[in-house]
Scaffold this active site. Structure first.
Site, PDB file in Angstrom:
ATOM      1  N   CYS A   1      -6.794   4.157  -7.203  1.00  0.00           N
ATOM      2  CA  CYS A   1      -6.991   5.374  -6.417  1.00  0.00           C
ATOM      3  C   CYS A   1      -5.607   5.906  -6.069  1.00  0.00           C
ATOM      4  CB  CYS A   1      -7.799   5.085  -5.155  1.00  0.00           C
ATOM      5  SG  CYS A   1      -8.274   6.572  -4.245  1.00  0.00           S
ATOM      6  N   VAL A   2      -5.328   7.100  -6.530  1.00  0.00           N
ATOM      7  CA  VAL A   2      -3.997   7.673  -6.344  1.00  0.00           C
ATOM      8  C   VAL A   2      -4.064   9.053  -5.712  1.00  0.00           C
ATOM      9  CG1 VAL A   2      -3.021   6.368  -8.269  1.00  0.00           C
ATOM     10  CG2 VAL A   2      -3.956   8.630  -8.678  1.00  0.00           C
TER      11      VAL A   2
END
Length: 125
Positions: free
Chosen positions: A105-106
């Site tokens: 998750c960025v």
């Protein structure tokens, strides 16, 4: 050479560029990033919770069209425009991806159509 098959469903938004919704290859399903566009009316809901919900629904529609399911997801990549939305996004995400697949998750600067999140999915068939 891999045996590849295009996956396309009207129950998820159509591609808005030079790509496909998904491809089946060697008993695996690779789904393009799903943004929170409602396929029925083309609208984007307000807020991270509603957008996460729609992105998950879009991924689910493609999983179903390909003969897979959330239970068979092995990896996701999630993109958020604001890490301040992380907890609210996770709350919705956890309702769908109950098998807890591997995930990245960025935070990104911007997403298509100025949406708040996008989910890319890889699953077994």
């Amino acid at each position: 050479m891999a045996n590849m098959e295009l996956v396309n469903t009207e129950k998820a938004p159509g591609a808005i560029g030079p790509y496909s919704q998904a491809f089946k290859s060697n008993n695996m399903l690779f789904i393009s990033g799903q943004i929170p566009v409602n396929p029925e009316n083309g609208e984007v809901p307000e807020g991270i919770a509603a957008q996460a919900e729609q992105s998950c629904k879009n991924a689910g529609a493609i999983l179903g069209a390909a003969g897979s399911s959330f239970a068979k997801v092995v990896k996701t990549t999630c993109f958020l425009t604001d890490m301040g939305d992380f907890a609210a996004f996770n709350e919705v995400y956890a309702k769908y991806f109950t098998s807890k697949p591997a995930r990245s998750c960025v935070a990104v600067k911007e997403l298509p159509k100025k949406v708040l999140c996008e989910i890319e999915t890889i699953a077994e068939l």
